[in-house]
Structures are given as structure tokens and as C-alpha cells.
Design an enzyme around this catalytic site. Sequence first.
Site, PDB file in Angstrom:
ATOM      1  N   ARG A 187       0.859  -1.176   0.000  1.00  9.80           N
ATOM      2  CA  ARG A 187       0.000   0.000   0.000  1.00  9.80           C
ATOM      3  C   ARG A 187       0.901   1.234   0.000  1.00  9.80           C
ATOM      4  O   ARG A 187       2.062   1.171   0.420  1.00  9.80           O
ATOM      5  CB  ARG A 187      -0.894   0.034   1.244  1.00  9.80           C
ATOM      6  CG  ARG A 187      -1.835  -1.172   1.391  1.00  9.80           C
ATOM      7  CD  ARG A 187      -2.625  -1.041   2.693  1.00  9.80           C
ATOM      8  NE  ARG A 187      -3.603  -2.112   2.858  1.00  9.80           N
ATOM      9  CZ  ARG A 187      -3.397  -3.219   3.583  1.00  9.80           C
ATOM     10  NH1 ARG A 187      -2.249  -3.379   4.229  1.00  9.80           N
ATOM     11  NH2 ARG A 187      -4.331  -4.140   3.672  1.00  9.80           N
TER      12      ARG A 187
ATOM     13  N   LYS B 101      -2.312  -2.015   7.843  1.00  9.18           N
ATOM     14  CA  LYS B 101      -3.481  -1.433   8.504  1.00  9.18           C
ATOM     15  C   LYS B 101      -3.614  -1.978   9.927  1.00  9.18           C
ATOM     16  O   LYS B 101      -3.340  -3.140  10.180  1.00  9.18           O
ATOM     17  CB  LYS B 101      -4.746  -1.766   7.703  1.00  9.18           C
ATOM     18  CG  LYS B 101      -4.909  -0.944   6.434  1.00  9.18           C
ATOM     19  CD  LYS B 101      -6.249  -1.240   5.786  1.00  9.18           C
ATOM     20  CE  LYS B 101      -6.478  -0.359   4.566  1.00  9.18           C
ATOM     21  NZ  LYS B 101      -7.781  -0.634   3.925  1.00  9.18           N
TER      22      LYS B 101
ATOM     23  N   HIS C  17      -2.015   2.407  -6.040  1.00  9.29           N
ATOM     24  CA  HIS C  17      -2.626   1.139  -5.628  1.00  9.29           C
ATOM     25  C   HIS C  17      -2.713   0.154  -6.796  1.00  9.29           C
ATOM     26  O   HIS C  17      -2.801  -1.051  -6.578  1.00  9.29           O
ATOM     27  CB  HIS C  17      -4.026   1.407  -5.066  1.00  9.29           C
ATOM     28  CG  HIS C  17      -4.377   0.520  -3.910  1.00  9.29           C
ATOM     29  ND1 HIS C  17      -3.741   0.590  -2.686  1.00  9.29           N
ATOM     30  CD2 HIS C  17      -5.283  -0.481  -3.796  1.00  9.29           C
ATOM     31  CE1 HIS C  17      -4.261  -0.310  -1.868  1.00  9.29           C
ATOM     32  NE2 HIS C  17      -5.185  -0.974  -2.511  1.00  9.29           N
TER      33      HIS C  17
ATOM     34  N   ARG D  28      -0.182  -2.511  -6.720  1.00  4.92           N
ATOM     35  CA  ARG D  28      -0.524  -3.569  -5.753  1.00  4.92           C
ATOM     36  C   ARG D  28      -1.497  -4.562  -6.390  1.00  4.92           C
ATOM     37  O   ARG D  28      -1.347  -5.773  -6.259  1.00  4.92           O
ATOM     38  CB  ARG D  28      -1.119  -2.911  -4.509  1.00  4.92           C
ATOM     39  CG  ARG D  28      -1.556  -3.852  -3.397  1.00  4.92           C
ATOM     40  CD  ARG D  28      -1.907  -2.991  -2.183  1.00  4.92           C
ATOM     41  NE  ARG D  28      -2.799  -3.632  -1.238  1.00  4.92           N
ATOM     42  CZ  ARG D  28      -2.393  -4.418  -0.248  1.00  4.92           C
ATOM     43  NH1 ARG D  28      -1.101  -4.677  -0.095  1.00  4.92           N
ATOM     44  NH2 ARG D  28      -3.259  -4.937   0.598  1.00  4.92           N
TER      45      ARG D  28
ATOM     46  N   HIS E 118      -4.340  -8.834   3.756  1.00  6.36           N
ATOM     47  CA  HIS E 118      -5.802  -8.747   3.827  1.00  6.36           C
ATOM     48  C   HIS E 118      -6.305  -9.536   5.033  1.00  6.36           C
ATOM     49  O   HIS E 118      -5.911 -10.696   5.225  1.00  6.36           O
ATOM     50  CB  HIS E 118      -6.440  -9.326   2.559  1.00  6.36           C
ATOM     51  CG  HIS E 118      -6.312  -8.435   1.364  1.00  6.36           C
ATOM     52  ND1 HIS E 118      -6.427  -8.887   0.076  1.00  6.36           N
ATOM     53  CD2 HIS E 118      -6.075  -7.097   1.267  1.00  6.36           C
ATOM     54  CE1 HIS E 118      -6.268  -7.885  -0.767  1.00  6.36           C
ATOM     55  NE2 HIS E 118      -6.052  -6.789  -0.066  1.00  6.36           N
TER      56      HIS E 118
END
Length: 300
Positions: free
Chosen positions: A150, A174, A246, A249, A272
Site C-alpha cells: 500500500r 493497517k 494502488h 498492488r 488482507h
Amino acid sequence: MTTNWSPYLKNYTDYLKLERSMSDHTISSYLHDLKNLMKFLTSNEIDVSPLTISDEIVQQFIYESSKFVNPRTQARSISGLRNFFEYLIFDKKRKDNPTDLLESPKIGRKLPDFLSLQEIDQIISQIDLSTIEGERNKVMIETLYSCGLRVSELITLQISDLFFEEGFVRVIGKGNKQRFVPISEATIRLINNYLNHVRNSFVIQKGYEDTLFLNRRGKGISRNMIFMITKDLTQKAGIKKNISPHTFRHSFATHLLENGADLRAIQQMLGHESITTTEIYMHLDKTFLKDVVEKYHPRK
């Protein structure tokens, strides 16, 4: 009219930052819909607090705003409001969620654009390697693509995150979650060359000694700069697709899947939380999927 919302928004912001470890960019997106709701209340002279607002008022706000936004934006708005009121319930400020009766509009899953290897080479070929910024930009884009990062992960990458002997890069994703991503020998060579011959050309500011990619002032690079760099190079390459950082990615995941990588392995490399997020990359040519079945199915 809506000043009594301010303490709740501040506490919610602190919660997202400290408890959920969200970035400033993500928090700003969460607050955007709440601020729109506050504007709606003010313009309609509705004097309610987050603790007293009813489901009817929230429904009225969503109905009015739906006249001006697309279904995807409306769905995001409902989700943002729902999260806020869930927080108030969690914080024992409310007992009910006024968004419970709202139905999100049905939206199709948006498939991301991705680049072919040739297109990635076209973009990289537009970089002016006669400058130290150009040398840096090439390494950044190669790292962005080859590790499937990211933008936020790229710009916060530290030199101490590079474990080249083991062939991995440590990435903080994240929610402050850590993962280790394999890195290719070619990208290792590029980064080492950047560290030895390019990065030391910048006057490194205090506090950025460990930051891998620096701007010309010797500080960390911003998200906006990465967006501007990729947009400029894409235009120069004559590529008409809707490209953002992005996209590299997406391309990383797509190319891995095309070459037979396991979906769960890709999920781990991308960081993820849910496999359903990774499944968006199953937008490949059906002939590829047919080949996979013919190759691996036990009753072929």
C-alpha cells in the site's frame, strides 16, 4: 446548532486512532460523513445530539443525500454512520443504532484496473534517471509493485525493516499489523544501490535517519507525492487506464494469481484480513481458470 456533537467526534477520533490504530487518512474518511450529517442538521434547523438523533432523521439525511451521490458513495456513507453509532453503543452512550433499519444500495463489485508487465516497464522507462529523484522514483515503483505494498506502507518503510539476507521485508500495515513480505533479488539489488549511491545525496533531517525513501528536503515522502509521480509517469507512457499507486498492488496480486500462486498465500502477502478481499483478483481471463482446473483437478 450541532456544537454538542464536537466532544463525541473528538472521543471517536481518539478511539479510531488509539484503539483501532487507523491512519489520519482513514479517520478523515470516517469523519467526512458525520460532518455531512451535521451540515444537514444545521441547514434543516434540527437540534439533536448524537445521543438523541432518531432513525427517522438519519433516514431523511440518507434520502436527501442520495439525490446527489452515486450508490457506492451512499453505501460508504451508511457504513461510516453505522460505525460511529456502534462506537457510541460500545462506549455505553447509546443503547440503539439509528442506522439499523437503513439498507445499503446494491452495488456491483468494482474490479480494479491492473497493469501488464509491458505497461509497468513502459511507466518505469519514463523516469528521468539523470537525477537523484528519478533514481529514487524507480526504486520506489519497483518496490511498490514487487512487494505489493500500500502507499502508506511504502512511505513508512524503514531501513531497519529490510531483512535482505532472509529475503524479506517487514511491513506495518493497517491496524499496525506486522507482516513479512518476500522480496526479489532484483529489487534487493535496486534498493542496495539506492542506499549506497542515492539516498546519501539527500541531507537527512533529524528523525528520518531510518526512513528508506526521502524527499529532496531529507524528510519522508507524502502520499500525495507518490500519487503525483505515478500519474505523471502514466501520462508520459500514454497509458489510458485509471492508474494510481494502488494499481501496482493490484497488478502484483493479479500476476501472482495468473502464474498459479495460491489465493491464501496472496492474502498473507497483501495483508488482507479477509480472504473475500483478496477474491476481487479473480477477474482474470476465464481461459486461465480453465487451465487451472485441467491441471489440478483430480478427475480431469
